[in-house]
Design a protein around this motif. Structure first.
Motif, PDB file in Angstrom:
ATOM      1  N   UNK A   1       0.851  -1.185   0.000  1.00 46.31           N
ATOM      2  CA  UNK A   1       0.000   0.000   0.000  1.00 46.31           C
ATOM      3  C   UNK A   1       0.887   1.235   0.000  1.00 46.31           C
ATOM      4  N   UNK A   2       0.623   2.151  -0.925  1.00 50.67           N
ATOM      5  CA  UNK A   2       1.520   3.293  -1.107  1.00 50.67           C
ATOM      6  C   UNK A   2       1.294   4.411  -0.097  1.00 50.67           C
ATOM      7  N   UNK A   3       0.162   4.390   0.606  1.00 45.69           N
ATOM      8  CA  UNK A   3      -0.134   5.448   1.571  1.00 45.69           C
ATOM      9  C   UNK A   3       0.195   5.037   2.991  1.00 45.69           C
ATOM     10  N   UNK A   4      -0.427   5.730   3.949  1.00 44.71           N
ATOM     11  CA  UNK A   4      -0.193   5.437   5.358  1.00 44.71           C
ATOM     12  C   UNK A   4      -0.765   4.072   5.726  1.00 44.71           C
ATOM     13  N   UNK A   5      -0.064   3.378   6.610  1.00 43.23           N
ATOM     14  CA  UNK A   5      -0.499   2.044   7.025  1.00 43.23           C
ATOM     15  C   UNK A   5      -1.907   2.078   7.598  1.00 43.23           C
ATOM     16  N   UNK A   6      -2.229   3.117   8.353  1.00 41.26           N
ATOM     17  CA  UNK A   6      -3.532   3.186   9.013  1.00 41.26           C
ATOM     18  C   UNK A   6      -4.686   3.240   8.016  1.00 41.26           C
ATOM     19  N   UNK A   7      -4.420   3.673   6.792  1.00 44.63           N
ATOM     20  CA  UNK A   7      -5.480   3.809   5.795  1.00 44.63           C
ATOM     21  C   UNK A   7      -5.646   2.566   4.928  1.00 44.63           C
ATOM     22  N   UNK A   8      -4.714   1.634   5.029  1.00 44.10           N
ATOM     23  CA  UNK A   8      -4.712   0.499   4.108  1.00 44.10           C
ATOM     24  C   UNK A   8      -5.977  -0.346   4.227  1.00 44.10           C
TER      25      UNK A   8
END
Length: 437
Positions: A123-130
């Motif tokens: 996931x290319x974004x923040x872990x919390x948003x995955x």
């Protein structure tokens, strides 16, 4: 229209397929670049999970992918031995006093990872948003009865250029003539869009390829990085063409492609399984190189004319055959944006560089790298056998045994030549598309 910063989230907050699990070595770290960010992929024994960290040690900024997995199963920096767990936390600094506190600055950025359908996703974004984003999978592949042929290659073009190309169904008879298409199958292509929105689009070609001989073809674009075509050839098979376009950096992407088949009879699948995977991959290279040369050129011309936002003025899309191409650029301009806004393409490469296969595929592929190693071991044996058999034929002279020795010499020499050709093809294509031969 959404702002450029909002558009970028479609690409910077997405799951990307980065590798087939079978091609990753769980005993060694593997470098990979995603959306311009250098990552290190590695298998954490304690959690039983594949991990992804920023590929830079916070100590002296060297690549962690040049390190090793130590005895504790953690990632160890090659420079000073700092070690990191799967979350990116620094767990040991050999140069520090025992019991000293490890600063948060010593930690690495971690990325969310997941596995599905034999692929590793990051996931290319923040872990919390995955967790809020579903994995881009093709549901049908999970059903029993499918034979799936896979390949991948790092291509010298943007992910958008690749997607535009594979969504364009009308180029196959001409670009891929003599590989997977025939010019005589070309004709009017009436494409229809069934849905369109932030999540992508779907469409149908009612007549389908080969002038209707294979039935209707249905297309799905699951934004931003996945598309597939699906058709059912009556009496033969249900067939998918699945493409993941993973952005590496501006002007470069990883193509991960899958060809799932569900045959009506068991025999086609049995025959396909007889072919070594590395030989299949050599055939896949030829198809990819059919259009690789001119797509590398085309995207630079489009960039000079304003990029995707001016594509409708730059292109002359005069028939419904271009409906999916137009829909892709409409999605880019309405919802997704470009993956690397404002970044220029790198200089254009020469023909020889564009035909390179070893770094783009062979070295990273379990099947092809294994074949390369075995063929290099076999080649001197083949030449040696040819020489020994030729000497034996000369010594034995005319007669049965001399004739047999001569046949062995010829067969071994031909085998050596065939091995040499395979070794060459594992490294470079010849740059001459079959359509022009």
């Amino acid at each position: 229209m959404p702002s450029r910063s909002n558009q970028a989230t479609s690409w910077t907050h997405a799951w990307y397929a980065v590798a087939f699990l079978r091609d990753l070595d769980p005993k060694r770290p593997t470098p990979f670049t995603l959306m311009g960010e250098d990552l290190v992929l590695w298998f954490e024994r304690s959690s039983g999970q594949w991990r992804a960290l920023a590929d830079v040690c916070p100590h002296r900024l060297v690549p962690l992918s040049d390190g090793r997995l130590n005895e504790a199963g953690e990632l160890e920096c090659p420079y000073h031995g700092w070690t990191f767990n799967g979350e990116g936390r620094c767990t040991a600094i050999p140069q520090a006093q025992e019991g000293s506190t490890i600063s948060p600055r010593s930690h690495c950025r971690g990325y969310a990872t997941a596995t599905g359908q034999g692929l590793l996703f990051v996931f290319s974004g923040d872990i919390a948003e995955a967790a809020d984003h579903p994995l881009p999978l093709v549901p049908e592949i999970d059903q029993p009865g499918w034979l799936v042929q896979d390949t991948f290659r790092d291509l010298p073009m943007d992910a958008l250029t690749l997607l535009e190309n594979v969504l364009d169904v009308s180029h196959v008879p001409f670009t891929h003539h003599a590989t997977v298409g025939r010019r005589e199958n070309a004709g009017p292509v009436e494409l229809e869009l069934n849905s369109f929105g932030p999540e992508g689009f779907t469409g149908v070609w009612q007549e389908g390829p080969r002038r209707g001989k294979l039935g209707s073809e249905f297309t799905t674009y699951a934004a931003p990085c996945l598309m597939w075509h699906e058709l059912t050839a009556k009496g033969f098979a249900r067939i998918f063409t699945v493409v993941y376009a993973t952005p590496i950096r501006r002007g470069e992407c990883r193509l991960i492609t899958r060809f799932p088949f569900k045959f009506n009879s068991p025999w086609p699948a049995r025959l396909l399984r007889l072919r070594p995977e590395w030989l299949q991959h050599l055939g896949n290279h030829v198809v990819l190189e059919d259009d690789q040369l001119f797509l590398h050129w085309q995207e630079r011309v489009l960039e000079q004319r304003g990029g995707s936002q001016d594509a409708m003025r730059s292109f002359h899309l005069s028939t419904s055959a271009d409906r999916y191409v137009q829909a892709l650029h409409d999605w880019v301009n309405r919802y997704g944006g470009e993956p690397f806004p404002g970044e220029p393409l790198p200089p254009r490469q020469g023909r020889h560089a564009l035909m390179e296969r070893y770094e783009a595929h062979t070295r990273h592929c379990r099947s092809c790298s294994g074949a390369d190693r075995r063929l290099r071991q076999l080649q001197p044996l083949s030449w040696g056998l040819a020489a020994a058999a030729a000497l034996a034929a000369a010594w034995l002279g005319a007669g049965l045994w001399g004739g047999l020795a001569l046949l062995v010499a010829v067969a071994a020499a031909l085998g050596g030549l065939r091995i040499q050709r395979w070794l060459e093809l594992l490294r470079y294509g010849n740059g001459l598309p079959p359509r022009n031969r």
